[in-house]
Design a protein around this motif. Structure first.
Motif, PDB file in Angstrom:
ATOM      1  N   HIS A   1      -4.738  -7.694 -13.057  1.00  0.00           N
ATOM      2  CA  HIS A   1      -4.267  -8.728 -13.210  1.00  0.00           C
ATOM      3  C   HIS A   1      -5.270  -8.553 -11.581  1.00  0.00           C
ATOM      4  N   ALA A   2      -5.088  -7.943 -11.349  1.00  0.00           N
ATOM      5  CA  ALA A   2      -5.432  -8.521  -9.893  1.00  0.00           C
ATOM      6  C   ALA A   2      -7.148  -6.801  -8.914  1.00  0.00           C
ATOM      7  N   HIS A   3      -6.630  -5.428  -9.555  1.00  0.00           N
ATOM      8  CA  HIS A   3      -7.243  -4.147  -9.022  1.00  0.00           C
ATOM      9  C   HIS A   3      -8.687  -4.310  -8.961  1.00  0.00           C
ATOM     10  N   ARG A   4      -8.586  -4.842  -9.941  1.00  0.00           N
ATOM     11  CA  ARG A   4     -10.621  -5.119 -10.698  1.00  0.00           C
ATOM     12  C   ARG A   4     -11.378  -6.011  -9.414  1.00  0.00           C
TER      13      ARG A   4
ATOM     14  N   GLY B   1       1.876  -0.957 -11.242  1.00  0.00           N
ATOM     15  CA  GLY B   1       1.126  -2.263 -11.576  1.00  0.00           C
ATOM     16  C   GLY B   1       1.040  -3.774 -11.208  1.00  0.00           C
ATOM     17  N   HIS B   2       1.842  -4.545 -12.441  1.00  0.00           N
ATOM     18  CA  HIS B   2       1.341  -6.174 -12.284  1.00  0.00           C
ATOM     19  C   HIS B   2       3.101  -6.594 -11.344  1.00  0.00           C
ATOM     20  N   VAL B   3       3.540  -6.233 -10.988  1.00  0.00           N
ATOM     21  CA  VAL B   3       5.064  -6.186 -10.314  1.00  0.00           C
ATOM     22  C   VAL B   3       5.301  -6.461  -8.957  1.00  0.00           C
ATOM     23  N   TYR B   4       6.073  -7.582  -8.899  1.00  0.00           N
ATOM     24  CA  TYR B   4       6.568  -7.851  -7.408  1.00  0.00           C
ATOM     25  C   TYR B   4       7.793  -7.573  -7.133  1.00  0.00           C
ATOM     26  N   ILE B   5       7.058  -6.481  -6.509  1.00  0.00           N
ATOM     27  CA  ILE B   5       8.705  -6.044  -5.733  1.00  0.00           C
ATOM     28  C   ILE B   5       9.162  -6.161  -4.353  1.00  0.00           C
ATOM     29  N   ALA B   6      10.157  -5.855  -3.622  1.00  0.00           N
ATOM     30  CA  ALA B   6      11.259  -6.622  -2.806  1.00  0.00           C
ATOM     31  C   ALA B   6      10.359  -6.327  -1.494  1.00  0.00           C
ATOM     32  N   GLU B   7      10.160  -5.278  -1.708  1.00  0.00           N
ATOM     33  CA  GLU B   7       9.314  -4.170  -0.069  1.00  0.00           C
ATOM     34  C   GLU B   7       8.744  -5.065  -0.089  1.00  0.00           C
ATOM     35  N   LYS B   8       8.012  -5.200  -1.081  1.00  0.00           N
ATOM     36  CA  LYS B   8       6.157  -5.697  -0.333  1.00  0.00           C
ATOM     37  C   LYS B   8       6.339  -7.410  -0.011  1.00  0.00           C
ATOM     38  N   GLN B   9       8.027  -8.123  -0.714  1.00  0.00           N
ATOM     39  CA  GLN B   9       7.852  -8.850  -0.527  1.00  0.00           C
ATOM     40  C   GLN B   9       7.791  -9.370   1.244  1.00  0.00           C
ATOM     41  N   LYS B  10       8.796  -8.888   1.136  1.00  0.00           N
ATOM     42  CA  LYS B  10       9.586  -8.659   2.764  1.00  0.00           C
ATOM     43  C   LYS B  10       8.424  -8.112   3.917  1.00  0.00           C
ATOM     44  N   GLU B  11       7.641  -7.375   3.393  1.00  0.00           N
ATOM     45  CA  GLU B  11       6.669  -6.858   4.338  1.00  0.00           C
ATOM     46  C   GLU B  11       5.535  -8.158   4.483  1.00  0.00           C
ATOM     47  N   GLY B  12       5.368  -9.028   4.176  1.00  0.00           N
ATOM     48  CA  GLY B  12       3.779 -10.237   3.654  1.00  0.00           C
ATOM     49  C   GLY B  12       4.802 -11.347   4.329  1.00  0.00           C
TER      50      GLY B  12
ATOM     51  N   THR C   1     -10.819 -18.484  10.140  1.00  0.00           N
ATOM     52  CA  THR C   1      -9.623 -18.525  10.808  1.00  0.00           C
ATOM     53  C   THR C   1      -7.910 -19.094  10.877  1.00  0.00           C
ATOM     54  N   LEU C   2      -8.052 -18.498   9.704  1.00  0.00           N
ATOM     55  CA  LEU C   2      -6.286 -18.803   8.780  1.00  0.00           C
ATOM     56  C   LEU C   2      -6.369 -16.925   8.659  1.00  0.00           C
ATOM     57  N   PRO C   3      -5.424 -15.776   8.892  1.00  0.00           N
ATOM     58  CA  PRO C   3      -5.036 -14.946   8.013  1.00  0.00           C
ATOM     59  C   PRO C   3      -4.825 -14.876   7.273  1.00  0.00           C
ATOM     60  N   VAL C   4      -4.817 -13.225   7.056  1.00  0.00           N
ATOM     61  CA  VAL C   4      -5.100 -13.518   4.906  1.00  0.00           C
ATOM     62  C   VAL C   4      -4.709 -12.001   4.729  1.00  0.00           C
ATOM     63  N   TRP C   5      -3.492 -12.355   4.079  1.00  0.00           N
ATOM     64  CA  TRP C   5      -2.441 -10.565   3.557  1.00  0.00           C
ATOM     65  C   TRP C   5      -2.997 -10.756   2.263  1.00  0.00           C
ATOM     66  N   HIS C   6      -2.908  -9.869   1.760  1.00  0.00           N
ATOM     67  CA  HIS C   6      -3.851  -9.798   0.293  1.00  0.00           C
ATOM     68  C   HIS C   6      -2.982  -8.380  -0.288  1.00  0.00           C
ATOM     69  N   TRP C   7      -2.583  -8.609  -1.339  1.00  0.00           N
ATOM     70  CA  TRP C   7      -1.600  -7.679  -1.964  1.00  0.00           C
ATOM     71  C   TRP C   7      -1.750  -7.293  -2.965  1.00  0.00           C
ATOM     72  N   ASN C   8      -1.798  -5.967  -3.992  1.00  0.00           N
ATOM     73  CA  ASN C   8      -1.262  -5.767  -5.172  1.00  0.00           C
ATOM     74  C   ASN C   8      -0.764  -4.435  -5.921  1.00  0.00           C
ATOM     75  N   GLY C   9      -0.326  -3.744  -6.831  1.00  0.00           N
ATOM     76  CA  GLY C   9      -0.704  -3.264  -7.475  1.00  0.00           C
ATOM     77  C   GLY C   9      -2.032  -2.250  -7.471  1.00  0.00           C
ATOM     78  N   ASP C  10      -2.027  -0.891  -7.726  1.00  0.00           N
ATOM     79  CA  ASP C  10      -3.518  -0.430  -8.305  1.00  0.00           C
ATOM     80  C   ASP C  10      -3.981   0.111  -9.549  1.00  0.00           C
ATOM     81  N   GLN C  11      -2.628  -0.099 -10.100  1.00  0.00           N
ATOM     82  CA  GLN C  11      -2.575   0.110 -11.433  1.00  0.00           C
ATOM     83  C   GLN C  11      -2.624  -1.760 -12.043  1.00  0.00           C
ATOM     84  N   ASP C  12      -2.780  -2.334 -11.369  1.00  0.00           N
ATOM     85  CA  ASP C  12      -1.885  -4.038 -11.861  1.00  0.00           C
ATOM     86  C   ASP C  12      -3.484  -4.906 -12.006  1.00  0.00           C
TER      87      ASP C  12
END
Length: 739
Positions: free
Chosen positions: A586-589, A614-625, A573-584
């Motif tokens: 650390h996370a993609h696999r 890759g493994h980058v914390y981009i501002a665009e996705k920070q804002k969106e999330g 019952t807890l909404p979850v946002w999940h995001w990463n780069g497809d060449q990351d």
């Protein structure tokens, strides 16, 4: 002081013993021997200029029967730079994008300019950290040649100028060439002053994207432990070079801090520090050292060195400063600000900075075997001094969002001093006390892994120049929530790289409690999120405390969702946002598997991957999330479930299970609420603690509880223990069924 001639180690010792050293009050300067040269693994001849072509025979060859690649390396030195020319023969070249360059064919070259093993640290000490140490990575990426400084005391940061380092690939010959012209100044030294340098080279060979093999020159490239670098002997320059370099200029702790000098034999040396003067001439070696001994009272002084030879002269002054002088400068500034603090929050902030830096001052004395860490501490103190001489000293800088407040608290777990940052909302009214403030949402962000030095965290936000946290993938000194300032943005330190487990998780929960006690937080709008280690930490904390949050966001991480025990049920019952780069990497696999497990349990999931990132914390996705998180409000659901895989987290919404590992290491329950009827079906637990009122299920009036199909309680909405028959109000005890 008498004239002395530097002949050899033995002669110098005899001169010092025979003549004696007159010691005046205050710092003194004495003559010291040039350390005996250690065996070198390679030699770098001195050249007039960088060669357009290299000789046929390399300085050394790196080869291994188990590695398909082979590397040939040439070394040389000029008056301007140390040269490395590396040619890697490899039929298959595998390149990765810029921020993932180390995941493909990759070369790492690390330098120890003084050949002293990270400022005298033990050989296994990771680094490089000293002003003379530097590590860079080089690769031919899909975007072209790329060289990046990864670590070191050099002022070089990030991507390197092609004049310093460049990569070229020739597919016709299947060779990749890596060229470096590392300026002596970037290694904190001058040509001719230091006879040797430390060098480590790691050649990584990747053929398919999943395999990897290595060729190495010198040890220490894996963790860049400068004490294990190979020693390279620098050939004699075509003519003597006059130079002077401070090899250590801080944190004496009663030890000698040497200054190295070089020049033609017979070059006259004069030096003075405090009330002591020294004169002499350089002997046949062409090098000598001046040993500066500090006075325990004198916190700061300088050593002035003058070299005079045939037609040449050099004068240099080296600042010598003890740790106490640096810390005293910062504390004096804070002590000026504390009595005039414009607001209680600002007062606590100033006291927190002072308390944390006092803790780190004590650690400096414990860093005897880790001088690199000591050096880093003092660099952070210098940055903080600059910050508090600027707008870090201005309360309005915190009100308008330029700076974030730092709050320290004493951990209830071990009485250590821990901390968190908070950025105030843009409409925060400093004139109103906490209880009269508006209720704001809480954006609780867990940072990623990186530099775990406590003052790196502090200096990044309060230092002379704002900079991104020294963490993998972070691009900006400010996160989106601290820019938007729609609520309180809180970031706990969490013991650095603890992964937010065990004591790191305790820090998170204690920081949360402290923030909510300090500020008026809207409990229905708490949002938990983080990037990389912070993303994994968000899952670790959020999946075990889902009743505390309105929604969570996992950035740059795809943690194992606990499929073997159904941990994803906890966030049904807890909404979850999940995001990463497809060449990351650390996370993609694990991205698809994480999503599949959440969807299996009906989680409200929004998932995406950004192409070619890759493994980058981009501002665009920070804002969106963050904007997505803000659309949710925390509310107790009518149907929820929980599985307890730790002793600390035994339930949610006021339903707590007795966790007896003799019965089950992962007890679980399902709860359905209809009106004032509570139905609980559990497995693996012998008992329950129920908080039926406002602090738990938020029921009122007469409540009926059915447990595993049996009515076990009927009475007021209060605290109830099952199956013992105990409950808070005495009048309700006889209304609990005991099976």
């Amino acid at each position: 002081m008498q004239l002395a001639t530097f002949q050899s180690t033995l002669a110098i010792s005899l001169v010092l013993l025979g003549v004696g050293v007159a010691r005046a009050a205050g710092p003194t300067v004495t003559l010291g021997p040039t350390p005996a040269a250690l065996p070198a693994q390679a030699k770098a001849p001195w050249l007039a200029v960088a060669p357009p072509t290299w000789p046929a025979e390399p300085t050394f060859v790196l080869a291994d029967a188990k590695v398909s690649a082979k590397a040939s390396c040439w070394l040389a030195a000029t008056n301007e730079a140390l040269l490395v020319h590396l040619v890697v023969a490899d039929d298959k070249h595998y390149g990765r994008p810029g921020d993932l360059l180390w995941q493909g064919d990759f070369v790492r070259i690390a330098f120890d300019g003084y050949a002293d093993g990270s400022r005298g640290a033990a050989p296994e000490t990771a680094g490089p950290f000293g002003v003379d140490d530097l590590s860079l990575g080089m690769a031919m990426t899909p975007e072209g040649s790329l060289a990046v400084v990864f670590a070191g005391g050099s002022k070089l940061k990030g991507k390197l100028d092609p004049k310093v380092a460049r990569v070229a690939r020739d597919e016709a010959t299947h060779q990749t060439t890596y060229d470096v012209q590392m300026p002596w100044a970037e290694l904190g030294t001058m040509p001719g002053v230091i006879p040797d340098v430390g060098l480590a080279i790691q050649v990584k060979d990747v053929d398919t994207g999943s395999d990897e093999a290595y060729l190495r020159f010198g040890e220490g490239t894996q963790n860049v432990a400068a004490g294990r670098f190979a020693r390279v002997s620098i050939g004699a320059p075509p003519q003597p070079l006059m130079g002077a370099v401070a090899l250590a200029n801080e944190a004496w702790r009663g030890e000698f801090a040497p200054v190295a000098v070089s020049g033609a034999p017979g070059t006259r040396i004069s030096a003075h520090a405090g009330n002591t003067r020294l004169s002499g001439v350089i002997g046949p070696e062409g090098r000598a050292r001046l040993l500066v001994s500090p006075d325990v009272v004198a916190l700061k002084t300088s050593v002035k060195v003058k070299l005079q030879g045939k037609g040449a002269k050099l004068e240099k002054e080296f600042a010598i400063e003890s740790p106490d002088a640096l810390f005293a400068r910062l504390w004096t500034r804070l002590d000026e600000l504390i009595p005039t603090a414009a607001h209680p929050l600002f007062l606590r902030h100033l006291r927190s900075v002072r308390a944390l830096t006092q803790t780190e001052r004590a650690r400096v004395d414990a860093y005897r075997d880790n001088p690199a860490r000591m050096h880093e501490t003092l660099e952070h103190i210098r940055s903080l001094i600059a910050g508090f001489e600027a707008d870090a000293a201005d309360w309005h800088a915190y009100l308008d969002g330029r700076r974030s407040l730092l709050f320290a608290f004493v951990s209830k777990r071990d009485a250590s001093l821990q901390s968190y940052y908070v950025t105030l909302p843009k409409t925060y009214d400093p004139a109103k006390p906490r209880d009269e403030q508006l209720s704001y949402p809480l954006y609780f962000e867990l940072h990623g892994a990186g530099n775990a030095h406590p003052l790196a965290w502090v200096a990044s936000q309060l230092g002379g120049k704002a900079k991104a946290l020294d963490l993998l993938g972070y691009e900006s000194p400010k996160a989106y929530a601290s820019i938007a300032r729609e609520g309180y943005h809180v970031q706990p330190f969490g013991r650095g790289n603890s992964g937010y487990r065990d004591i790191g998780e305790i820090d998170v929960m204690e920081a949360l409690a402290d923030a909510e006690q300090t500020f008026k937080v809207d409990e229905s709008r708490r949002y938990l999120y983080g990037f990389s280690m912070g993303g994994a930490g968000t899952w670790a904390v959020g999946s075990r405390t889902p009743d505390r949050w309105a929604a969570i966001a996992v950035y740059g991480a795809s943690p194992a969702p606990g499929a073997e025990i159904g941990l994803a049920r906890n966030v049904r019952t807890l909404p979850v946002w999940h995001w990463n780069g497809d060449q990351d990497n650390h996370a993609h696999r694990g991205h698809a598997a994480f999503d599949a497990e959440l969807r299996k349990h009906g989680v409200n999931l929004v998932s995406s991957e950004t192409p070619k990132l890759g493994h980058v914390y981009i501002a665009e996705k920070q804002k969106e999330g963050v904007q997505w998180l803000s659309t949710f409000v925390r509310k107790r659901p009518d149907k929820f479930a929980f599985v307890a895989d730790t002793a600390e987290h035994r339930g949610v919404w006021g339903i707590m299970m007795d966790r007896d590992v003799g019965v089950s290491s992962a007890p679980s329950f399902e709860c359905t609420i209809s009106g004032n009827e509570v139905r609980i079906v559990s497995e693996g637990t012998k008992g329950l603690e129920l908080e039926l009122g406002a602090q738990g299920l938020n029921l009122s009036g007469e409540v009926t509880v059915l447990w595993n199909g049996k009515r076990v309680y009927q009475g007021p909405a209060t605290h109830v223990s099952l199956p013992t028959g105990k409950s808070a109000p005495a009048g309700a005890r006889n209304r609990v069924a005991t099976n």
